[in-house]
Structure formats: C-alpha cells, structure tokens
Design a protein around this motif. Structure first.
Motif, PDB file in Angstrom:
ATOM      1  N   LEU A  84      44.612  54.527  37.034  1.00 20.75           N
ATOM      2  CA  LEU A  84      43.617  54.107  38.027  1.00 20.75           C
ATOM      3  C   LEU A  84      42.934  55.327  38.658  1.00 20.75           C
ATOM      4  N   ARG A  85      43.734  56.311  39.061  1.00 23.52           N
ATOM      5  CA  ARG A  85      43.186  57.525  39.695  1.00 23.52           C
ATOM      6  C   ARG A  85      42.220  58.250  38.757  1.00 23.52           C
ATOM      7  N   GLU A  86      42.615  58.401  37.493  1.00 24.15           N
ATOM      8  CA  GLU A  86      41.770  59.111  36.521  1.00 24.15           C
ATOM      9  C   GLU A  86      40.398  58.467  36.372  1.00 24.15           C
ATOM     10  N   ARG A  87      40.333  57.174  36.551  1.00 22.18           N
ATOM     11  CA  ARG A  87      39.079  56.440  36.380  1.00 22.18           C
ATOM     12  C   ARG A  87      38.373  56.160  37.700  1.00 22.18           C
ATOM     13  N   GLY A  88      38.950  56.607  38.789  1.00 20.77           N
ATOM     14  CA  GLY A  88      38.336  56.381  40.101  1.00 20.77           C
ATOM     15  C   GLY A  88      38.369  54.926  40.532  1.00 20.77           C
ATOM     16  N   ILE A  89      39.325  54.170  40.030  1.00 27.36           N
ATOM     17  CA  ILE A  89      39.435  52.748  40.377  1.00 27.36           C
ATOM     18  C   ILE A  89      40.283  52.625  41.633  1.00 27.36           C
ATOM     19  N   THR A  90      39.706  52.053  42.660  1.00 26.30           N
ATOM     20  CA  THR A  90      40.400  51.888  43.935  1.00 26.30           C
ATOM     21  C   THR A  90      40.529  50.401  44.253  1.00 26.30           C
ATOM     22  N   TRP A  91      41.016  50.120  45.435  1.00 27.26           N
ATOM     23  CA  TRP A  91      41.144  48.737  45.888  1.00 27.26           C
ATOM     24  C   TRP A  91      39.790  48.136  46.255  1.00 27.26           C
ATOM     25  N   ARG A  92      38.780  48.963  46.386  1.00 28.01           N
ATOM     26  CA  ARG A  92      37.440  48.455  46.726  1.00 28.01           C
ATOM     27  C   ARG A  92      36.809  47.823  45.483  1.00 28.01           C
ATOM     28  N   LYS A  93      36.257  46.643  45.642  1.00 26.66           N
ATOM     29  CA  LYS A  93      35.707  45.886  44.511  1.00 26.66           C
ATOM     30  C   LYS A  93      34.241  45.546  44.757  1.00 26.66           C
ATOM     31  N   GLU A  94      33.404  46.606  44.830  1.00 27.01           N
ATOM     32  CA  GLU A  94      31.973  46.417  45.098  1.00 27.01           C
ATOM     33  C   GLU A  94      31.301  45.513  44.074  1.00 27.01           C
ATOM     34  N   PHE A  95      31.810  45.542  42.844  1.00 25.84           N
ATOM     35  CA  PHE A  95      31.178  44.746  41.787  1.00 25.84           C
ATOM     36  C   PHE A  95      31.172  43.253  42.115  1.00 25.84           C
ATOM     37  N   LEU A  96      32.078  42.801  42.983  1.00 31.52           N
ATOM     38  CA  LEU A  96      32.112  41.373  43.326  1.00 31.52           C
ATOM     39  C   LEU A  96      30.906  40.950  44.168  1.00 31.52           C
ATOM     40  N   THR A  97      30.288  41.902  44.861  1.00 32.22           N
ATOM     41  CA  THR A  97      29.096  41.558  45.630  1.00 32.22           C
ATOM     42  C   THR A  97      27.822  42.103  44.991  1.00 32.22           C
ATOM     43  N   ARG A  98      27.917  43.168  44.209  1.00 32.83           N
ATOM     44  CA  ARG A  98      26.714  43.744  43.592  1.00 32.83           C
ATOM     45  C   ARG A  98      26.245  42.975  42.363  1.00 32.83           C
ATOM     46  N   ALA A  99      27.172  42.536  41.534  1.00 35.68           N
ATOM     47  CA  ALA A  99      26.768  41.813  40.315  1.00 35.68           C
ATOM     48  C   ALA A  99      26.028  40.540  40.718  1.00 35.68           C
ATOM     49  N   PRO A 100      24.922  40.244  40.066  1.00 35.79           N
ATOM     50  CA  PRO A 100      24.147  39.056  40.430  1.00 35.79           C
ATOM     51  C   PRO A 100      24.898  37.737  40.240  1.00 35.79           C
ATOM     52  N   ILE A 101      25.771  37.700  39.232  1.00 34.41           N
ATOM     53  CA  ILE A 101      26.512  36.460  38.947  1.00 34.41           C
ATOM     54  C   ILE A 101      27.975  36.807  38.690  1.00 34.41           C
ATOM     55  N   LEU A 102      28.849  35.997  39.252  1.00 32.39           N
ATOM     56  CA  LEU A 102      30.269  36.069  38.936  1.00 32.39           C
ATOM     57  C   LEU A 102      30.627  34.805  38.165  1.00 32.39           C
ATOM     58  N   ILE A 103      31.325  34.970  37.052  1.00 34.24           N
ATOM     59  CA  ILE A 103      31.847  33.816  36.317  1.00 34.24           C
ATOM     60  C   ILE A 103      33.338  33.754  36.618  1.00 34.24           C
ATOM     61  N   VAL A 104      33.742  32.710  37.305  1.00 33.76           N
ATOM     62  CA  VAL A 104      35.158  32.501  37.590  1.00 33.76           C
ATOM     63  C   VAL A 104      35.702  31.617  36.478  1.00 33.76           C
ATOM     64  N   VAL A 105      36.733  32.091  35.803  1.00 35.73           N
ATOM     65  CA  VAL A 105      37.282  31.379  34.645  1.00 35.73           C
ATOM     66  C   VAL A 105      38.628  30.776  35.030  1.00 35.73           C
ATOM     67  N   LEU A 106      38.743  29.465  34.804  1.00 30.47           N
ATOM     68  CA  LEU A 106      39.929  28.703  35.185  1.00 30.47           C
ATOM     69  C   LEU A 106      40.609  28.108  33.955  1.00 30.47           C
ATOM     70  N   ALA A 107      41.926  27.912  34.072  1.00 26.36           N
ATOM     71  CA  ALA A 107      42.704  27.282  32.997  1.00 26.36           C
ATOM     72  C   ALA A 107      43.436  26.069  33.552  1.00 26.36           C
ATOM     73  N   ASP A 108      43.353  24.950  32.831  1.00 26.96           N
ATOM     74  CA  ASP A 108      44.070  23.732  33.203  1.00 26.96           C
ATOM     75  C   ASP A 108      45.527  23.888  32.786  1.00 26.96           C
ATOM     76  N   LYS A 109      46.414  24.010  33.774  1.00 33.44           N
ATOM     77  CA  LYS A 109      47.838  24.259  33.504  1.00 33.44           C
ATOM     78  C   LYS A 109      48.491  23.137  32.703  1.00 33.44           C
ATOM     79  N   ARG A 110      47.909  21.944  32.708  1.00 38.62           N
ATOM     80  CA  ARG A 110      48.523  20.802  32.023  1.00 38.62           C
ATOM     81  C   ARG A 110      48.366  20.869  30.509  1.00 38.62           C
ATOM     82  N   ALA A 111      47.449  21.683  30.038  1.00 41.73           N
ATOM     83  CA  ALA A 111      47.177  21.760  28.599  1.00 41.73           C
ATOM     84  C   ALA A 111      48.152  22.732  27.928  1.00 41.73           C
ATOM     85  N   PRO A 112      48.575  22.406  26.689  1.00 38.20           N
ATOM     86  CA  PRO A 112      49.443  23.351  25.969  1.00 38.20           C
ATOM     87  C   PRO A 112      48.672  24.630  25.652  1.00 38.20           C
ATOM     88  N   TYR A 113      49.347  25.746  25.789  1.00 38.14           N
ATOM     89  CA  TYR A 113      48.752  27.050  25.487  1.00 38.14           C
ATOM     90  C   TYR A 113      47.443  27.281  26.250  1.00 38.14           C
TER      91      TYR A 113
END
Length: 194
Positions: A84-113
C-alpha cells in the motif's frame, strides 16, 4: 480489439476526471456482465448505479471511516502495508466522489456459488468498460455491510465491490503480470510448458 488486447490494456485506476461519462457505455458494460456464466444459472448479480453526489459523499465518508481503522491497525500483514505504501494507497478514497459513476455490485447469498458467479460477471464488466475506453477500479470496502445499509440493500444480498467508472485523470502503468510459463503446468503440478 481482441479480448486479449483489452485484458492487456486494462488496469486499475484510482484517479478519475469528474468529466461525465455516457450512461449508455456503463449500461453496455452491465449488459455484457449479464452474459457471464453462473452457478445453476441463478444469475445472482444485481447492480446499483450511483450518480448522486450526496450519495457518493455518504458512501465515501462511511468507507473512509472503516478504511482508516484498517490502515491504523496492526492486524494487516507487513507485506500488504508495504505494498500500500509503495503505491501511495491510503485510507482516503477520493475516487468514490470524483468518479462520475459508481457501480455497486451485489450477490444474492441464496444462489449457489453466488460470489464466484458475481466475480465472473465483474470480469466481463471490466473488459467491457475497457472496450468503451472507461477507467475502473474494483474497490472492496472494508465493511461492505455498512455501505450496503446506506444504499438500502436487502439482507439477502452481499456487497461484493464498488466499481468507480470514468475517464482517467492521471497516467498509470499496468502492474506486472507473471508469465505464461510460470502460471501453467502440464498434466500435474511442477511440469512446465515445453
């Protein structure tokens, strides 16, 4: 481009331009994802497109709250902390507000696999976004349940990833990949390609 060319050019991006992206390109990528195979053909994936700046801000605030705890904890392995340090990745997640669209991906736990099926769909989605020349990142929140609550996700679904989508705001090199010879064995473990 061939699928291989798309895969070779696709890379995770954390810096996005706020320039709007065509919703049709994002919907196209989701249509591609819907073609992925799934366990017992249950197609357990669901997607939430987030464009509202207030919702994105709420998601970012909650995500950063948990990410900060993770980054400050002693529980993460040293190799990961260093990565994380080598790549400058911190706890700050600016991309969540800067990106024009966020795709939230969900999984139905009832389905196999369901998790495996949803991640196959995410792979299709990422390549389709690359085909449309859109940058993306597979962000897996530290506390997906907290994020899911903000979005009103029913308990039968797990939040697998948030994928910010947009145009890049910086140049990023693709991370190195292992060679075919190092990844593939013939007939049994340890027998290398000739």
């Amino acid at each position: 481009m061939t699928v291989y060319e798309l895969a070779r050019s696709r890379k995770s991006n954390r810096c996005f331009s706020t320039e709007p992206v065509p919703i049709d390109d994002v919907l196209y990528a989701i249509m591609v994802a819907l073609e992925a195979p799934s366990g017992a053909n249950r197609q357990p994936w669901r997607f939430i497109l987030v464009r509202d700046p207030r919702v994105k801000e709420s998601l970012r605030r909650e995500a950063e709250r948990w990410e900060k705890k993770l980054h400050e904890s002693k529980s993460i392995p040293e190799w990961f902390a260093e990565w994380l340090r080598e790549r400058g990745i911190t706890w700050r997640k600016e991309f969540l507000t800067r990106a024009p669209i966020l795709i939230v991906v969900l999984a139905d736990k009832r389905a196999p696999y369901s998790r495996e099926s949803v991640w196959l769909a995410i792979g299709y989605l990422l390549l389709a976004l690359e085909e449309r020349k859109l940058s993306s990142l597979t962000y897996t929140p530290t506390n997906p349940k907290a994020i899911a609550r903000i979005l009103g996700v029913p308990d039968q679904y797990t939040l697998e990833a948030i994928i910010p989508v947009g145009k890049p705001d910086c140049i990023k090199e693709k991370e190195p990949r292992i060679s075919l010879e190092d990844a593939v064995y013939i007939d049994k473990w340890g027998v290398r390609l000739a």
